[in-house]
Enzyme design. Structure first.
Site, PDB file in Angstrom:
ATOM      1  N   ASP A 183     -35.815  20.563  28.965  1.00  0.00           N
ATOM      2  CA  ASP A 183     -36.106  21.824  28.275  1.00  0.00           C
ATOM      3  C   ASP A 183     -36.961  21.587  27.024  1.00  0.00           C
ATOM      4  O   ASP A 183     -37.099  20.439  26.554  1.00  0.00           O
ATOM      5  CB  ASP A 183     -34.761  22.469  27.882  1.00  0.00           C
ATOM      6  CG  ASP A 183     -34.820  23.984  27.809  1.00  0.00           C
ATOM      7  OD1 ASP A 183     -35.919  24.545  27.724  1.00  0.00           O
ATOM      8  OD2 ASP A 183     -33.731  24.616  27.821  1.00  0.00           O
ATOM      9  N   ASP A 223     -36.207  32.751  31.860  1.00  0.00           N
ATOM     10  CA  ASP A 223     -34.794  32.979  31.527  1.00  0.00           C
ATOM     11  C   ASP A 223     -34.347  34.362  31.997  1.00  0.00           C
ATOM     12  O   ASP A 223     -33.158  34.682  31.933  1.00  0.00           O
ATOM     13  CB  ASP A 223     -34.588  32.879  30.011  1.00  0.00           C
ATOM     14  CG  ASP A 223     -34.294  31.445  29.584  1.00  0.00           C
ATOM     15  OD1 ASP A 223     -34.046  30.599  30.461  1.00  0.00           O
ATOM     16  OD2 ASP A 223     -34.303  31.178  28.371  1.00  0.00           O
TER      17      ASP A 223
HETATM   18  C1  DGJ Z   1     -33.285  27.631  27.587  1.00  0.00           C
HETATM   19  C2  DGJ Z   1     -33.265  27.576  29.078  1.00  0.00           C
HETATM   20  O1  DGJ Z   1     -34.294  28.333  29.621  1.00  0.00           O
HETATM   21  C3  DGJ Z   1     -31.903  28.037  29.578  1.00  0.00           C
HETATM   22  O2  DGJ Z   1     -31.889  28.056  30.980  1.00  0.00           O
HETATM   23  C4  DGJ Z   1     -30.870  27.107  29.038  1.00  0.00           C
HETATM   24  O3  DGJ Z   1     -31.057  25.822  29.556  1.00  0.00           O
HETATM   25  C5  DGJ Z   1     -30.918  27.082  27.527  1.00  0.00           C
HETATM   26  N1  DGJ Z   1     -32.245  26.775  27.062  1.00  0.00           N
HETATM   27  C6  DGJ Z   1     -29.957  26.071  26.978  1.00  0.00           C
HETATM   28  O4  DGJ Z   1     -30.056  25.932  25.620  1.00  0.00           O
END
Ligand code: DGJ
Length: 707
Positions: free
Chosen positions: A462, A530
């Site tokens: 991430d 997301d």
């Molecule tokens: C952002 C990601 O897009 C989510 O799926 C998740 O992993 C969060 N970060 C976790 O902090």
């Protein structure tokens, strides 16, 4: 195929349907001749023999015709290359020769991506300006032409203020339209189109990562439809700041420049003996409309960019929306048992398993399991997950640090910062300066140790904030941090992949903030957004599919009402059929799902596994775009076809329109595997198939097999 004129001054590259030609004049001007349908070398030479445009006061004879406009001399267009030495600025080059390299690597040298037999080598045209050698690279792969540039210095220090990967020149036509994928967090990859007017249209990122705001892609056409007409597309393979500038020049010509970095304020400084190769800026021409262009992009990425693209991605479970930061070994194990029971193949523990990471305020950077939550480390959970028949994955965000972490306390100078200035925090975190070798080594050691400490099969990588204070005190040329960060990220991923060949990687950046051909050549799939609302997702997926294939497009079924975003309620059916358009995942709190829901979920997962090869590796036809009523996509692979159809809402009791299918054999018959009905190909193609969808947020999977 590559053809070269007798005198070695006209080069023609040919793909299955596309031709691309350039010509070097007696004055060493490199002129773009052709990009479009296939032509012969004689056609290219005839184009080269055409008289130069008539002289016009205040205009350049070169602008709009040059293959790679450099700064300086009789030019007024935006330069693709802008360099300076202590003494002067600009480039005055002469041709230095060309070569064809049969063994050259393509788009970022995708590890494991399978190439096609008998493909051409890479054409390299070399120019020199005193100590600077500028090499233009061309490589045709399917109908996609990969272009990039190498700058090599053997003279005094030279600063690359701007070094685009390519300039693409379109034929002179009237009425160009520009298509782009814009967005924001939770609203990525939205397709928008507008007439191209005079001047420059610039998209990009000044954020240090690809960004949610634009995918690095543009398409241009004059009158194409989904099924027909000429479409030009360009896509950049770079995961840092970038810029694509589409220029509609005064004489109606259109040129597209693209490369790393957003501003012209300096990328790198090359000392004697140093060189830099730009990322790939790939170009595609198709005369089969936007659908044909997408299928060509997808085939190219599956063949040359995405690692192991011939292997289907497993159905995963991800803990984020189920648990957020509230996780423990026991609670993850309970989720894992339910996940296994519905047929999940890969169980991924998201954020919250390491250091003091019980919220987003602490722990980033400390990549050891939190012993309160995972007393025996990750191995006991990984073993349980494996015993349940699933692979095991974890979340990491290696390029970041919380100030409240052991790492930051030990190395406050390892972050990007400007001396004497505030360190700007987003989501309570700072960006590590990955350009530093000590930071690179720390991350390599931590991640290598982590991947060796437990049987980990999958890493979700991430990146949750943009660059702001991109300083590097003590470094003579701190500006290089922007490019070096990306190169270091790529090198780290390459090294980890090599050391742990069984581990798959997912690129995530707060959803779809780092999706481009560069990261795609090193990761196995991407987190699309997301936004897991299944209706919003249809538009996001529609945009995403313009460039990238379903094989990398991760999509989860989460809880209803949607917890993360909008509270919208939708049936499991609608959520599953929406997510089945990509790499299916489940992200809901399975411990709260009823027995009926779990049984239904298991049926959908089963169905997905059956259609998965067609979805992930088939040809995509977008039958109807999302937007109010009925939308649908179709995948075709060999004798199999799968249709996914969604009805957003029905009005006045009108039946949803029949779906005209694509990509079928009109002379063949197809059996519907759900109803047993037999349909004639010609009828499906010309008159369509009724879906029977009704009401609001209804959805269906239709499987057809040629008989
Ligand atoms: C952002 C990601 O897009 C989510 O799926 C998740 O992993 C969060 N970060 C976790 O902090």
């Amino acid at each position: 195929m590559l053809e070269i004129s007798d005198r070695g001054r006209t080069w023609l590259l040919t793909g299955p349907t596309v031709g691309y030609a350039v010509h070097l004049t007696e004055d060493d001007e490199l002129i773009h001749l052709h990009w479009g349908a296939r032509i012969t070398l004689a056609d290219a030479e005839a184009l080269a023999a055409r008289p130069d445009p008539a002289y016009r006061p205040f205009e350049s004879q070169l602008d709009g015709r040059e293959e790679y406009p450099v700064e300086g001399g009789p030019r007024f267009v935006r330069p693709a290359l802008s360099v300076r030495t202590e003494e002067r600025r600009g480039t005055e080059w002469h041709f230095d020769g060309y070569e064809v390299d049969e063994g050259a690597e393509g788009a970022e040298g995708a590890e494991g991506a399978e190439g096609a037999e008998g493909e051409d080598g890479e054409l390299r045209l070399r120019f020199r300006d005193d100590g600077l050698t500028v090499t233009l690279h061309y490589r045709m792969r399917h109908d996609v032409l990969e272009r990039r540039v190498t700058l090599a210095n053997d003279g005094p220090d030279v600063e690359l203020l701007r070094a685009d990967s390519a300039t693409w020149t379109l034929p002179q036509r009237e009425g160009w339209r520009l298509h782009q994928l814009h967005g924001a967090w939770a609203a990525e990859s939205l397709l928008t189109s507008a007439p191209l007017t005079y001047g420059d249209k610039v998209i990009g990122s000044r954020r240090g990562h690809t960004g949610h705001q634009h995918l690095p892609w543009v398409a241009l056409d004059t009158d194409a439809t989904e099924e027909r007409g000429e479409v030009y597309g360009c896509a950049l393979g770079w995961s840092g700041s970038w810029r694509i500038a589409v220029a509609h020049l005064p004489d109606a010509r259109v040129q597209i420049n693209g490369g790393a970095g957003y501003d012209d304020s300096g990328l790198l400084r090359l000392a004697a003996g140093e060189s830099w190769t730009t990322p790939v800026f790939a170009g595609l021409w198709s005369d089969e409309g936007f659908g044909g262009a997408s299928r060509a992009w997808h085939a190219y990425q599956r063949a040359y960019v995405i690692p192991d693209a011939d292997r289907d991605r497993p159905v995963l479970f991800n803990s984020w929306e189920a648990s957020y930061f509230d996780i423990s070994e026991q609670q993850q194990a309970a989720l894992a048992r339910r996940a296994a029971a519905i047929g999940i193949e890969l169980f991924v523990v998201d954020d919250g398993w390491f250091g003091a990471r019980t919220s987003d305020r602490a722990g980033l950077g400390d990549w050891t399991p939190n012993t309160d939550r995972f007393p025996g480390g990750l191995k006991p959970l990984a073993d349980q997950v494996h015993a349940l028949g699933m692979q095991f994955g974890i979340w990491v965000e290696p390029e970041m640090v919380n100030p409240d972490s052991d790492l930051y306390r030990a190395h406050p100078d390892w972050v990007q910062f400007q001396p004497g200035r505030a360190r700007t925090e987003f989501r309570n975190q700072l960006v590590l300066n990955l350009a530093r070798e000590d930071v690179q080594e720390y991350l390599w050691e931590r991640l290598d140790t982590l991947l060796s400490s437990a049987p980990i099969d999958y890493v979700k990588w991430d990146f949750n904030r943009c660059f702001t204070d991109a300083g590097w005190p003590g470094e003579p040329y701190p500006q290089r941090l922007w490019v070096d960060h990306v190169s270091a990220l790529y090198a780290l991923l390459d090294r980890l992949r090599e050391a742990h060949p069984g581990v798959a990687f997912e690129s995530c950046s707060g959803g779809g903030g780092r999706i481009d051909l560069g990261i795609m050549s090193r990761t196995d799939q991407v987190w699309t957004s997301d936004n897991t609302d299944p209706l919003d997702r249809l538009a996001i997926q529609h945009g995403f599919s313009q460039l990238h294939p379903a094989r990398v497009m991760a999509a989860w079924v989460t809880d209803s009402p949607n917890t993360q975003l909008n509270g919208r309620a939708s049936s499991l059916r609608f959520r599953f059929v929406s997510a089945m358009a990509g790499v299916l995942g489940v992200g809901g709190d399975l411990t709260e799902w009823s027995e009926e829901e779990l049984t239904e979920a298991a049926e959908w997962v089963d169905l997905y596994k059956e259609i998965r090869p067609v979805v992930q590796r088939g040809d995509l036809y977008r039958l109807r775009p999302p937007g109010g009523g009925l939308s649908a996509v179709q995948y075709v692979r060999g004798d199999e076809a799968v249709v996914l159809a969604w009805l957003q809402s029905q009005s006045y009791g009108n039946p949803a329109p029949a779906l005209r299918l694509r990509g079928l054999d009109p002379t063949a018959s197809y059996e519907c595997r759900d109803t047993g009905e037999v349909h004639r190909g010609a009828v499906l193609l010309h008159h369509g198939l009724a879906t029977g969808l009704r009401g609001d947020l209804d959805a269906k999977v239709i499987r057809l097999r040629r008989i």
